[in-house]
Design an enzyme around this catalytic site. Structure first.
Site, PDB file in Angstrom:
ATOM      1  N   ASP A 191      29.393 -34.307 -30.141  1.00  0.00           N
ATOM      2  CA  ASP A 191      28.755 -32.995 -30.222  1.00  0.00           C
ATOM      3  C   ASP A 191      29.784 -31.864 -30.254  1.00  0.00           C
ATOM      4  O   ASP A 191      30.973 -32.078 -30.037  1.00  0.00           O
ATOM      5  CB  ASP A 191      27.768 -32.799 -29.053  1.00  0.00           C
ATOM      6  CG  ASP A 191      28.335 -33.293 -27.720  1.00  0.00           C
ATOM      7  OD1 ASP A 191      29.568 -33.412 -27.596  1.00  0.00           O
ATOM      8  OD2 ASP A 191      27.545 -33.565 -26.795  1.00  0.00           O
TER       9      ASP A 191
ATOM     10  N   ASP B  82      20.393 -34.406 -15.997  1.00  0.00           N
ATOM     11  CA  ASP B  82      18.973 -34.571 -16.330  1.00  0.00           C
ATOM     12  C   ASP B  82      18.743 -35.774 -17.248  1.00  0.00           C
ATOM     13  O   ASP B  82      17.668 -35.936 -17.812  1.00  0.00           O
ATOM     14  CB  ASP B  82      18.447 -33.299 -17.010  1.00  0.00           C
ATOM     15  CG  ASP B  82      19.293 -32.906 -18.217  1.00  0.00           C
ATOM     16  OD1 ASP B  82      20.229 -33.671 -18.582  1.00  0.00           O
ATOM     17  OD2 ASP B  82      19.025 -31.843 -18.804  1.00  0.00           O
TER      18      ASP B  82
ATOM     19  N   HIS C  39      20.455 -36.377 -20.091  1.00  0.00           N
ATOM     20  CA  HIS C  39      20.742 -36.178 -21.513  1.00  0.00           C
ATOM     21  C   HIS C  39      21.981 -36.976 -21.923  1.00  0.00           C
ATOM     22  O   HIS C  39      22.860 -37.250 -21.104  1.00  0.00           O
ATOM     23  CB  HIS C  39      20.845 -34.695 -21.883  1.00  0.00           C
ATOM     24  CG  HIS C  39      22.081 -33.960 -21.461  1.00  0.00           C
ATOM     25  ND1 HIS C  39      22.058 -32.903 -20.564  1.00  0.00           N
ATOM     26  CD2 HIS C  39      23.384 -34.087 -21.827  1.00  0.00           C
ATOM     27  CE1 HIS C  39      23.281 -32.422 -20.417  1.00  0.00           C
ATOM     28  NE2 HIS C  39      24.113 -33.133 -21.162  1.00  0.00           N
TER      29      HIS C  39
ATOM     30  N   GLU D  74      18.807 -33.244 -25.232  1.00  0.00           N
ATOM     31  CA  GLU D  74      18.198 -32.780 -23.993  1.00  0.00           C
ATOM     32  C   GLU D  74      16.879 -33.514 -23.733  1.00  0.00           C
ATOM     33  O   GLU D  74      16.311 -34.111 -24.652  1.00  0.00           O
ATOM     34  CB  GLU D  74      17.913 -31.274 -24.111  1.00  0.00           C
ATOM     35  CG  GLU D  74      19.141 -30.418 -24.392  1.00  0.00           C
ATOM     36  CD  GLU D  74      20.017 -30.207 -23.159  1.00  0.00           C
ATOM     37  OE1 GLU D  74      20.069 -31.093 -22.296  1.00  0.00           O
ATOM     38  OE2 GLU D  74      20.645 -29.137 -23.079  1.00  0.00           O
TER      39      GLU D  74
HETATM   40  C1  GLP Z   1      27.772 -32.185 -21.753  1.00  0.00           C
HETATM   41  C2  GLP Z   1      28.066 -33.048 -22.961  1.00  0.00           C
HETATM   42  C3  GLP Z   1      27.653 -34.490 -22.722  1.00  0.00           C
HETATM   43  C4  GLP Z   1      28.205 -34.978 -21.407  1.00  0.00           C
HETATM   44  C5  GLP Z   1      27.641 -34.138 -20.294  1.00  0.00           C
HETATM   45  C6  GLP Z   1      28.097 -34.573 -18.919  1.00  0.00           C
HETATM   46  O1  GLP Z   1      26.486 -31.688 -21.753  1.00  0.00           O
HETATM   47  N1  GLP Z   1      27.426 -32.587 -24.138  1.00  0.00           N
HETATM   48  O2  GLP Z   1      28.125 -35.297 -23.793  1.00  0.00           O
HETATM   49  O3  GLP Z   1      27.888 -36.334 -21.222  1.00  0.00           O
HETATM   50  O4  GLP Z   1      28.036 -32.799 -20.514  1.00  0.00           O
HETATM   51  O5  GLP Z   1      29.364 -34.076 -18.669  1.00  0.00           O
HETATM   52  P1  GLP Z   1      30.232 -34.420 -17.402  1.00  0.00           P
HETATM   53  O6  GLP Z   1      30.925 -35.693 -17.734  1.00  0.00           O
HETATM   54  O7  GLP Z   1      31.198 -33.275 -17.312  1.00  0.00           O
HETATM   55  O8  GLP Z   1      29.341 -34.533 -16.236  1.00  0.00           O
END
Ligand code: GLP
Length: 264
Positions: free
Chosen positions: A72, A141, A143, A148
């Protein structure tokens, strides 16, 4: 689906890096048949990237025949912006390994035609033979990538509006101001991730425990996109002890026994 539980974040990072290295080395990639790897950003994969860089530096792993597709990117941030996922990936991983920059694919959130950018991304993945292994993280959540809660479980790469919760959580990279987090992002779809031949999702920390419970112990639901892994033939959720805080004892015992038996 496998659930692999490690003691802490460091153990998760070491396990994942060793697993990815094993898969790449066993694949015996060539320029005609490269290893296609899906990659995430976020805090969770930082330890894995560090460990993979260590393996490369020690001469135990090469990325010369590896093609990458990132999950992303925010809309409206250019590649040099400190918060862009382009910058994150080059700073934390790509500049430290022997990957050919032409083999790196990251969605362009500054594209004039965002729909065409997303369609083109799907076509590039397909023309490379599909993704062999998709490494991912998860949101609090449930995702995955920027899919989402409420995302279609068959979704493809597209523009997605971020939830207020995601903008709040990610505001830590934007001076703690949710208003500075872009409202939209480009993301591979749940269907895109599910098409990968293998998926490895990492979860670390107590803040992921609730979503992990929903994804593993409840049914498949678009309200918890991670739960779609229940329907994948070769998926691993790799987590630390803290992330299992909301799982039942019987669930833990079941998955631990599977790991002990070498059955998944
Ligand atoms: C963002 C990214 C996700 C990632 C998530 C969790 O929203 N788009 O790809 O998995 O954060 O991130 P973290 O590893 O910092 O908890």
């Amino acid at each position: 689906m496998r659930l692999v539980i490690q003691n802490d974040y460091d153990a998760v990072s070491q396990w994942a890096a060793a697993y990815i290295a094993k898969r790449i080395n066993a694949f015996c990639a060539t320029s005609d048949k490269p290893f296609v790897l899906g990659l995430p950003t976020g805090s969770s994969p930082l330890g894995i990237y560090k460990a993979l860089i260590g393996l490369y530096t020690a001469g135990k792993l090469s990325f010369s025949q590896v093609l990458t597709f990132n999950m992303d990117e925010y809309v409206g941030l250019d590649e040099t912006s400190p918060q862009s996922y382009h910058r994150f990936m080059w700073d934390n991983f790509f500049q430290h390994i022997d990957i050919d920059k032409n083999n790196v694919h990251i969605l362009n959130g500054m594209a004039q035609d965002l729909t065409a950018e997303c369609t083109g991304y799907e076509q590039r993945i397909a023309s490379c033979g599909g993704i062999e292994l998709f490494l991912g993280g998860m949101g609090e959540d449930g995702h995955i990538a920027f899919n989402e809660p409420g995302s279609s479980l068959r979704s493809r790469t597209r523009v997605k509006t971020l939830t207020r919760d995601t903008r709040l959580v990610n505001s830590r990279f934007f001076g703690n101001d949710p208003g500075k987090v872009p409202a939209t992002a480009l993301t591979v779809g749940v269907g895109t991730i599910m098409d990968s031949r293998e998926i490895l999702i990492i979860a670390s920390g107590r803040n992921k425990a609730r979503a992990l419970h929903t994804a593993i112990e409840e049914g498949v639901s678009h309200l918890c996109p991670l739960s779609c892994l229940q329907m994948h033939p070769k998926a691993i959720i790799l987590c630390d002890d803290d992330a299992t805080s909301e799982l039942k004892v019987s669930t833990m015992r079941y998955f631990k026994e599977l790991e002990g038996n070498g059955i998944s």
